[in-house]
Design a protein around this motif. Structure first.
Motif, PDB file in Angstrom:
ATOM      1  N   CYS A  80       0.825  -1.247  -0.111  1.00 34.38           N
ATOM      2  CA  CYS A  80       0.088  -0.103  -0.141  1.00 34.38           C
ATOM      3  C   CYS A  80       0.885   1.216   0.206  1.00 34.38           C
ATOM      4  N   VAL A  81       2.159   1.327   0.172  1.00 35.88           N
ATOM      5  CA  VAL A  81       3.056   2.396   0.342  1.00 35.88           C
ATOM      6  C   VAL A  81       3.272   2.705  -1.148  1.00 35.88           C
ATOM      7  N   VAL A  82       3.539   1.878  -1.978  1.00 34.70           N
ATOM      8  CA  VAL A  82       3.969   2.012  -3.330  1.00 34.70           C
ATOM      9  C   VAL A  82       2.938   1.414  -4.268  1.00 34.70           C
ATOM     10  N   GLU A  83       2.265   2.217  -5.026  1.00 34.83           N
ATOM     11  CA  GLU A  83       1.331   1.644  -6.133  1.00 34.83           C
ATOM     12  C   GLU A  83       1.324   2.452  -7.323  1.00 34.83           C
ATOM     13  N   ALA A  84       1.452   1.569  -8.390  1.00 30.66           N
ATOM     14  CA  ALA A  84       1.569   2.003  -9.762  1.00 30.66           C
ATOM     15  C   ALA A  84       0.191   2.361 -10.416  1.00 30.66           C
ATOM     16  N   VAL A  85       0.324   3.425 -11.229  1.00 33.69           N
ATOM     17  CA  VAL A  85      -0.902   3.935 -11.669  1.00 33.69           C
ATOM     18  C   VAL A  85      -1.313   2.932 -12.934  1.00 33.69           C
ATOM     19  N   THR A  86      -2.617   3.023 -13.419  1.00 36.88           N
ATOM     20  CA  THR A  86      -3.184   2.064 -14.107  1.00 36.88           C
ATOM     21  C   THR A  86      -2.877   2.552 -15.736  1.00 36.88           C
ATOM     22  N   ASP A  87      -2.604   3.832 -15.877  1.00 32.99           N
ATOM     23  CA  ASP A  87      -2.310   4.288 -17.464  1.00 32.99           C
ATOM     24  C   ASP A  87      -0.840   4.470 -17.940  1.00 32.99           C
ATOM     25  N   SER A  88       0.081   4.423 -16.982  1.00 35.85           N
ATOM     26  CA  SER A  88       1.521   4.642 -17.297  1.00 35.85           C
ATOM     27  C   SER A  88       2.422   3.888 -16.414  1.00 35.85           C
ATOM     28  N   SER A  89       3.434   3.453 -16.839  1.00 40.16           N
ATOM     29  CA  SER A  89       4.467   3.030 -16.157  1.00 40.16           C
ATOM     30  C   SER A  89       5.473   4.067 -15.606  1.00 40.16           C
ATOM     31  N   ARG A  90       5.491   5.396 -15.777  1.00 42.51           N
ATOM     32  CA  ARG A  90       6.269   6.213 -15.162  1.00 42.51           C
ATOM     33  C   ARG A  90       5.711   6.983 -14.024  1.00 42.51           C
ATOM     34  N   TYR A  91       4.724   6.712 -13.561  1.00 41.37           N
ATOM     35  CA  TYR A  91       4.053   7.378 -12.382  1.00 41.37           C
ATOM     36  C   TYR A  91       3.499   6.453 -11.269  1.00 41.37           C
ATOM     37  N   PHE A  92       3.693   6.827 -10.111  1.00 41.22           N
ATOM     38  CA  PHE A  92       3.490   5.880  -8.918  1.00 41.22           C
ATOM     39  C   PHE A  92       2.757   6.816  -7.838  1.00 41.22           C
ATOM     40  N   VAL A  93       2.173   6.120  -7.088  1.00 43.12           N
ATOM     41  CA  VAL A  93       1.440   6.761  -5.942  1.00 43.12           C
ATOM     42  C   VAL A  93       2.392   6.285  -4.672  1.00 43.12           C
ATOM     43  N   ILE A  94       2.667   7.059  -3.763  1.00 43.17           N
ATOM     44  CA  ILE A  94       3.343   6.637  -2.707  1.00 43.17           C
ATOM     45  C   ILE A  94       2.737   7.637  -1.340  1.00 43.17           C
ATOM     46  N   PHE A 105      -0.717  10.869   0.651  1.00 48.60           N
ATOM     47  CA  PHE A 105      -0.491  10.296  -0.625  1.00 48.60           C
ATOM     48  C   PHE A 105      -0.228  11.237  -1.605  1.00 48.60           C
ATOM     49  N   ILE A 106       0.812  11.285  -2.254  1.00 48.11           N
ATOM     50  CA  ILE A 106       1.167  11.927  -3.428  1.00 48.11           C
ATOM     51  C   ILE A 106       1.730  11.287  -4.666  1.00 48.11           C
ATOM     52  N   GLY A 107       1.625  11.949  -5.721  1.00 46.83           N
ATOM     53  CA  GLY A 107       2.076  11.210  -7.085  1.00 46.83           C
ATOM     54  C   GLY A 107       3.416  11.422  -7.336  1.00 46.83           C
ATOM     55  N   LEU A 108       4.247  10.689  -7.800  1.00 47.59           N
ATOM     56  CA  LEU A 108       5.646  10.418  -8.113  1.00 47.59           C
ATOM     57  C   LEU A 108       5.721  10.083  -9.723  1.00 47.59           C
ATOM     58  N   GLY A 109       6.556  10.921 -10.247  1.00 52.08           N
ATOM     59  CA  GLY A 109       6.704  10.711 -11.592  1.00 52.08           C
ATOM     60  C   GLY A 109       8.223  10.881 -12.181  1.00 52.08           C
ATOM     61  N   PHE A 110       8.444  10.149 -13.374  1.00 51.10           N
ATOM     62  CA  PHE A 110       9.907  10.078 -13.545  1.00 51.10           C
ATOM     63  C   PHE A 110       9.784  10.790 -15.183  1.00 51.10           C
ATOM     64  N   ALA A 111      10.798  11.545 -15.666  1.00 49.07           N
ATOM     65  CA  ALA A 111      10.916  11.951 -16.829  1.00 49.07           C
ATOM     66  C   ALA A 111      10.917  10.800 -17.770  1.00 49.07           C
ATOM     67  N   ASP A 112      11.952  10.021 -17.471  1.00 50.36           N
ATOM     68  CA  ASP A 112      12.448   8.685 -18.464  1.00 50.36           C
ATOM     69  C   ASP A 112      11.784   7.532 -18.032  1.00 50.36           C
ATOM     70  N   ARG A 113      11.596   6.547 -18.768  1.00 50.66           N
ATOM     71  CA  ARG A 113      10.883   5.071 -18.456  1.00 50.66           C
ATOM     72  C   ARG A 113      11.696   4.434 -17.982  1.00 50.66           C
TER      73      ARG A 113
END
Length: 255
Positions: A80-94, A105-113
Motif C-alpha cells: 500500500c505504500v507504493v502503487e503504480a498507476v493504471t495508465d502509465s509505467s512512469r508514475y506511482f502513488v506513494i 498520498f502524493i504522485g511521483l513521476g519520472f521523466a524517463d521510462r
C-alpha cells in the motif's frame, strides 16, 4: 547474516523526479496519471532509495542542498505504500510520513521510462533479499531444534571394508632370467646336445652330451654350460660319409 539496523545502504538514486498533488481516488480501480496536472508538478528534486535492515526508504531531497522534502518508509513491495498507476509505467502513488504519525498520498513521476524501471527493480530486489533471509532463518531454526544424528563410533565398534577387483600376485611364479654364456635355446624339434641329421640319413657320430639342466632349471645357481671348443665337429662327421650317400640324400658336401 545478522541484521544490523545501524547500517544504511543505497539502493537507487535518480537526479530528477516530480511530485504531484493527486485528487482522491474515485473508485477501487486505481489511480490514473491522466487525472493529474502533469505539466504543473508541485515539486521537483532528487530521489534516493535506501535500506536499513529489512526496511526501505524513499527519500525526496533538494537536488542542490540535499534537504529532505518527504520520506516514505516501505515495509513490503508491492504494497500500500507504493502503487503504480493504471495508465502509465512512469508514475506511482506513494504514501509519505512526517514521523509524527501523519501520512499523505502524493504522485511521483519520472521523466524517463528507464528511471521508473530502475525504481521498480530496486524495490523488488531488496524485498526479494528480505524474503530469502527470512526463509534461511527459518531453516536454521528448524535444523537447530531437530535431533542431531550421531554417526560416531561407539566404544569397541569396528567396521569391515571389502574391496573387490584386486588381482593377487602369483607368489609361486618364477621369473625368466637370461641364460649365461649367451646361448640361445635349441630350435623346435632339435635333440638336446646335437643337430638333426639330413633327411634319409642316420647320424654316424653320437652328439656330445651337454648338461641342459641350467636351461631348464631357472631357479638353480649352477652356471650355464660352456660351448664346446670344437664347433665344426658335427659338420666334419657328417662329411666323412660316402659320396654316394650324399648324392642320395640330396646334400652337397663342402670340404
Amino acid at each position: 547474516m545478522a541484521e544490523d539496523n545501524s547500517y544504511e545502504s543505497m539502493l537507487c538514486v535518480k537526479p530528477e523526479v516530480h511530485v504531484y498533488r493527486i485528487p482522491p481516488r474515485a473508485s477501487n480501480r486505481g489511480y490514473r496519471a491522466a487525472d493529474w496536472k502533469l505539466d504543473e508538478p508541485a515539486w521537483s528534486g532528487r530521489m534516493k532509495i535506501t535500506a536499513k535492515g529489512k526496511m526501505a526508504f524513499i527519500k525526496l531531497e533538494d537536488k542542490n542542498t540535499g534537504e529532505l522534502f518527504a520520506q516514505a518508509p516501505v515495509e513490503q513491495y508491492p504494497g500500500c505504500v507504493v502503487e503504480a498507476v493504471t495508465d502509465s509505467s512512469r508514475y506511482f502513488v506513494i504514501r509519505i510520513e512526517d514521523g509524527n504519525g501523519r501520512h499523505a498520498f502524493i504522485g511521483l513521476g519520472f521523466a524517463d521510462r528507464g528511471d521508473s524501471f530502475d525504481f521498480n527493480v530496486a524495490l523488488q530486489d531488496h524485498f526479494k533479499w528480505v524474503k530469502q533471509e527470512g526463509e534461511l532463518a527459518k531453516l536454521e531454526a528448524s535444523q537447530s531444534t531437530a535431533p542431531k544424528l550421531d554417526l560416531s563410533f561407539k566404544e569397541g565398534q569396528t567396521i569391515k571394508i571389502s574391496i573387490g577387483n584386486i588381482k593377487k600376485k602369483d607368489a609361486g611364479g618364477a621369473k625368466l632370467r637370461p641364460m649365461g654364456g649367451g646361448l640361445l635355446p635349441p630350435p623346435p624339434g632339435a635333440k638336446a646336445g646335437g643337430f638333426l641329421p639330413p633327411p634319409g640319413e642316420q647320424p654316424t657320430v653320437a652328439a656330445a652330451q651337454t648338461n641342459t639342466a641350467p636351461l631348464l632349471d631357472f631357479g638353480s645357481s649352477v652356471p650355464a654350460a660352456q660351448p664346446s671348443s670344437d664347433l665344426w665337429g658335427d659338420f666334419t662327421s657328417a662329411g666323412s660319409n660316402s659320396n654316394k650317400d650324399a648324392v642320395k640324400s640330396g646334400w652337397v658336401q663342402f670340404s
